[in-house]
Scaffold this motif. Sequence first.
Motif, mmCIF file in Angstrom:
data_model
loop_
_atom_site.group_PDB
_atom_site.id
_atom_site.type_symbol
_atom_site.label_atom_id
_atom_site.label_comp_id
_atom_site.label_asym_id
_atom_site.label_seq_id
_atom_site.Cartn_x
_atom_site.Cartn_y
_atom_site.Cartn_z
ATOM 1 N N SER A 198 0.829 -1.201 0.000
ATOM 2 C CA SER A 198 0.000 0.000 0.000
ATOM 3 C C SER A 198 0.870 1.260 0.000
ATOM 4 C CB SER A 198 -0.900 -0.038 1.240
ATOM 5 O OG SER A 198 -2.001 0.797 1.065
ATOM 6 N N PRO A 199 1.800 1.356 -0.986
ATOM 7 C CA PRO A 199 2.772 2.457 -0.932
ATOM 8 C C PRO A 199 2.124 3.835 -1.003
ATOM 9 C CG PRO A 199 2.901 1.286 -3.041
ATOM 10 C CD PRO A 199 2.016 0.476 -2.144
ATOM 11 N N SER A 238 7.165 -7.566 -5.553
ATOM 12 C CA SER A 238 6.439 -6.492 -6.234
ATOM 13 C C SER A 238 6.277 -6.804 -7.718
ATOM 14 C CB SER A 238 7.145 -5.150 -6.032
ATOM 15 O OG SER A 238 8.362 -5.140 -6.754
ATOM 16 N N ARG A 239 7.067 -7.724 -8.220
ATOM 17 C CA ARG A 239 6.896 -8.141 -9.601
ATOM 18 C C ARG A 239 6.079 -9.429 -9.725
ATOM 19 N NH1 ARG A 239 9.732 -4.430 -8.814
ATOM 20 N NH2 ARG A 239 10.215 -2.885 -10.376
ATOM 21 N N ALA A 283 1.971 -4.164 -4.513
ATOM 22 C CA ALA A 283 1.932 -2.999 -5.393
ATOM 23 C C ALA A 283 3.025 -3.141 -6.458
ATOM 24 C CB ALA A 283 2.155 -1.736 -4.566
ATOM 25 N N PRO A 284 2.808 -2.606 -7.652
ATOM 26 C CA PRO A 284 3.829 -2.728 -8.708
ATOM 27 C C PRO A 284 5.134 -2.031 -8.324
ATOM 28 C CG PRO A 284 1.935 -1.404 -9.448
ATOM 29 C CD PRO A 284 1.569 -1.975 -8.119
ATOM 30 N N LYS A 285 5.035 -0.940 -7.555
ATOM 31 C CA LYS A 285 6.260 -0.287 -7.082
ATOM 32 C C LYS A 285 6.188 -0.122 -5.579
ATOM 33 C CE LYS A 285 7.562 2.225 -11.192
ATOM 34 N NZ LYS A 285 7.728 3.531 -11.831
ATOM 35 N N LEU A 304 9.093 4.543 -5.027
ATOM 36 C CA LEU A 304 8.328 5.749 -5.343
ATOM 37 C C LEU A 304 8.984 6.989 -4.739
ATOM 38 C CD1 LEU A 304 4.711 4.340 -4.838
ATOM 39 C CD2 LEU A 304 5.845 4.877 -6.997
ATOM 40 N N ILE A 305 9.485 6.842 -3.509
ATOM 41 C CA ILE A 305 10.138 7.988 -2.869
ATOM 42 C C ILE A 305 11.424 8.344 -3.617
ATOM 43 C CG2 ILE A 305 11.351 8.741 -0.772
ATOM 44 C CD1 ILE A 305 9.230 7.394 0.883
ATOM 45 N N ARG A 306 12.154 7.312 -4.004
ATOM 46 C CA ARG A 306 13.404 7.564 -4.726
ATOM 47 C C ARG A 306 13.109 8.285 -6.041
ATOM 48 N NH1 ARG A 306 15.327 2.525 -5.170
ATOM 49 N NH2 ARG A 306 15.785 2.501 -2.948
ATOM 50 N N GLU A 307 12.095 7.822 -6.761
ATOM 51 C CA GLU A 307 11.737 8.449 -8.043
ATOM 52 C C GLU A 307 11.362 9.912 -7.832
ATOM 53 O OE1 GLU A 307 8.590 6.282 -9.911
ATOM 54 O OE2 GLU A 307 9.781 4.443 -10.043
#
Lengths: 267, 475
Positions: free
Chosen positions: A30-31, B439-440, B462-464, B469-472
């Motif tokens: 749940s990111p 995640s994959r 989740a896919p990511k 997400l934070i890094r991106e």
Amino acid sequence: MGQESARDRAYPPKPGDVYLYSTCLIDQFSPEAGLDTLNLLEREGIRVHFPDGQTCCGQPAYNSGYPDEARAVALQQLSLFSQPWPVIVPSGSCAAMMHHHYPKLFASDQALLARATELAARVFELTEFLVHVINFKQPDRGSACTVALHTSCHARREMGSHETSAALLSTLDNVDVVVQDRIEECCGFGGTFAIRYPEISEAIVSDKVASLRATGAERVVSADCGCLFNITGRAAKQDELAGIAPPTLPGEHIASFLWKRTSGIPS
Amino acid sequence: MSQIIHFDPDQDFKARSRTAVNDPAQRANFRGAMDFLQAKRRGQFGDQDELAGLRAIGAAIRQNSLAKLPELLELLEKNLTANGIQVHWAETAADANAIALGIARRVGARNIAKGKSMVSEEIGFNHAMADAGIDAFETDMGEYIVELAGEKPSHIIMPAIHKTKQQIAALFAEKIPGVAYTEDVDALIRIGRQVLRGKFAGADVGLSGVNFAVAETGTLCLVENEGNGRMCTTVPDVHIAVTGIEKVVEKLEHVPPLYSLLTRSATGQSITTYFNMISRPRQEGEKDGPREVHLILIDNGRSQAHADEQLRATLQCIRCGACMNHCPVYARIGGHAYGTTYPGPIGAIVSPHMLGLNATYPLAFASTLCGACVEVCPVKIPITDILIRLRNEAQAGEEQASLRGSGAGRSALATAIWKGWSLIYSRLGIYRLTSWFISRGHKLSPVSQGAWTKCRTALKPAPKRLRDLIRERRS
Ligand code: SF4
């Protein structure tokens, strides 16, 4: 355990920096709840640090009766927060593990106990931090909606954060919070309990879903992903078996719910 | 060739609890009863500060008793003896029954009228007496119903709580001669009462439990609502009280707070209809009361709990039943599924000392650790911490286990899974890799989803991950 301890807690003034401890469930499943926690804190002008070394608080093994395994994992987390900043945890259950149980887990080692106790004192569940430290008040930009709040048992009984979750929802002018029967009863998740005794867990969660459905709430909001996955997973299975789509009882982490409503993103 | 009977407490518990959750009538009984009892208790404790203060006092009194247990037991024996009450010590259930039987035989007893006593259930008293040709019969309404049905209590305060009034009506009509079927609760109580009252007259011995044994005065306190306890302890010529060694309190002034906590937590009553204080047998010139009073103090595993710094708190219990009344698991499976005399959270933490952890460890796992029991326990027993400790003990290797009869909960597969889990989550590099795989869509999760998805949709990674997400976002 018991609410006396939660009420008596002393809170620091608003800090410039905090750590975000996102929990393994949020990281992997749940990111968006983690990102929205970040959004909520950054909007308040706080610098949020995300230690990349974080994995899991160790609670699954601790509660399952594997203290050595739990300690090995918890030890890895102990070393992540070298600055004296508050550690914000968007989960009552994981916050309770770090706040209440780390000192017990490391009780037999004086040096580790000192570190665990120091960390425990600055671990805050997200909603208690937003209420008691930030004094959160943002205009509600969402349209009228009805939600029910479910608070995890550790949040309620170890952190006392059922009160702060409810307080946050009550700041949203267009949100009608309905109260389900037996609101304080467990949802039946209990970590590996749900796997070990699936029939008992099913009986408990089915009752919880029924009481939530009976309120007519459009969604259930919670500060704990474990309970949310349990409750909405059960409800979705019922929908699936009845051939109903989309889900009739969706759930949302309170961080996402708060962020969307106050930033004007439709849910 | 001797036959080995395979006994698997975990499978047995699973089978019993499965049957229980699939019995809608019984589920409804328990749900209704638990809701009622919770509301009654809530009604008593409107003032949270008063409750917190009283619980702190209750816990302190019980902790004091346990800290001084050996001295207090000696003092109790001394003062009871001085009062003319005969004290007996029983290490095991069998010892306790043998002592009671010895007394019954000496006085030529053919029958024993019993007041409500969970300790007598714990030691299998009725069975032991029946084997010796003595009829021990129940005089508490709930116990009487359960006895009539050939069952065991499903709750420590309300033994017949699993039964509806219709079931009781049918039972009375079937088992009591000359009784017609009626669902009128008052009529049912009248019928039971008539049967029970008639039995006291011919009772040779009366048996009771004890709620508090006061060391400084040598007084046995008995809490009850029906008056049958008073009858059992005063009408027959001989009264035998049975109790666990932990029930001692130091001073008379310790009784009122515990009594208040007990009745308000148990049934939501400010006070019970009867409160008996027994301090001596009939004296010269007195017209009633038993000529002999005996107290049998029973260990039956309690000293094992007492010897352990953490597990000692188990013995603080005053048997109010609030922990089961608020337990989400007990409400779903009822008392019988536990398979032990004491069900619910208190049963899970006290039974291992009586029956061994190997036979009872599933009960320690049959909890979500929600802490509802801890919140209501009037003497603040840290039940969830003790449950976790028992889980540790049940799975510990022989060299680490500190309780007798433990280790049966150990499974090579579970141990390997948790070792693997620990490796993943304590080494960042491995966590990064495995969570990336998960995640994959790869199935590397240490916990099987099979039991999860029976009644829920599957958890989808989740896919990511958040860290990606934070890094991106920050790059
Ligand atoms: S453990 Fe506490 S709540 Fe449960 S029966 Fe004993 S005293 Fe009552």
